[in-house]
Design an enzyme around this catalytic site. Sequence first.
Site: not given
Length: 546
Positions: A475-476
């Site tokens: 993810c981020a």
Amino acid sequence: MSKSKELIMQKVQRFGGAMFTPVLLFSFFGIMVALSILCKNPDIVGGIAAKGTLWYDFWFIVEKGAWTVFNQMPLLFAIALPIGLAQKNHARASMETFVIYIVFNYYISAMLTLWGPLFGVDYTREAASGSGLAMIANIKTLDIGMLGAIFIAAISVYLHNKLFDVNLPDFLGVFKGSSLVVIAGFFIMLPIAYIFCLFWPHVQMGIASLQEFLKVSGVFGVWLYTFLERILIPTGLHHFIYTPFIFGPAVVDGGIKQYFFQHLNSFATSAHSLKEMFPQGGFALHGSSKMFGSVGIALAMYATAKPAKRKAIAGLLIPATLTALLCGITEPLEFTFLFVAPLLFAVHALLAATLAAVSYAFGVVGDFGGGLIENAVLNWIPLFKYHASTYITQFVIGFIFTGIYFVVFRFLIVHFDFKTPGRSDDETTDRLYTRADYKLKGISDNAGLDERDRKAAAFLAALGGKDNIEEVTNCATRLRVTVKNDKLVQDVKAFTTAGAHGLVHNGKAIQVIVGLSVSQLRERFEALLTAEPDGRKEAMQRNQQF
């Protein structure tokens, strides 16, 4: 039963991480939309922004381009989800999903053209907000939004994982691979499109009722939403909380972010209360703790560190705090204390929710999900002229909560003697949170590799080696890995020594907290999974090319 729950958690976390892939684009495009609107406003930049001027024309063109990801959000999610969910051949999976999603929408368009009244849909209406219809890739279809796109993408990825490697006889070779996936999707979308036509109008009515309920939920609704968004960060499930609000129809059609941009110009030229014009904006205040809370947390950890270690701890806290303050990425800071003091994280979630609720009670609303830079461009600069008192109130409340964060965290750290960075007697432990040492047992002779290559190799070893890896995504800020045997995974010290900010270990679902370089690190990590024994030499050559 525990294995079943563990498997479900792995899938849910992987799905949540995949949803974040397109979200990474929204900050830049959002800033450009706001900047374009700002530069076209004569009240702010003067007569140069009058219609017909070269200045106005330039920013008009830029704004149209900046709306790309917001006007095509469902399509973007459909294409991006396979990047995180497909087990192999991600690019082909994205192409297949695009085709299947378009076929799905053409089916719906045809069914509504023929049988719209049967489904309770007035297909003659213009595809606009509130009509239940939308334009997807120039196809007039049901407004199933991001949620529907994610559902279709999930089916497409499932077909890809099952069918892409199916071996057909030579005379059917032209139908292998992506062709077989799309063929299956072509026929499967037919009944699914009919089911959506049959049931989705009723879902839309339910969503409308939910929107009305959340609008009147007031301060408590904002508090609960923000608390859940924060408290679920360690599990990676917070994406399921904010995504339906910010990018989906939970409180307003199209999501808070899209709605806010569409009405930004009217907000910027009206003296009416922002809360009256945009009450749904209370559900986008979860970034307040990133700006104000992170500073109080960092100051508390610095103040409670041993005097001899404060200089080193400042080197850790300053970049982590600036990342949270300016960019809105809080995990590097939060994971410096989460594992040694989970109670602090629970208190952080409570304070963050209370900050958002108090701000909303005093009339603060807007798009405050990011950091200082994004919030300034999207909110303060374009809206300050008519809403200065609202933002002054926001900063007064925010600074008060910075003080509250500092006092509460300092008291808890000292009272319970939490071993936050700088308080441990173990010198090795303090080094877990620095970038001075990237050695790991079994990893040596890494001269010539850049930081991301070294980290990828170290993380792979700490995860039990390439033979223990089943799936990889990100993810981020997190490298999300599913392992075959979680007993081979080393403890958090091995990962933080190698440069990670922390580790989430839920059975076979592992999350390595890396930071904003995670997508580049994942590329190197996956390269190691397929590399020959001398893959390190290949990595060195790649590094020299860049």
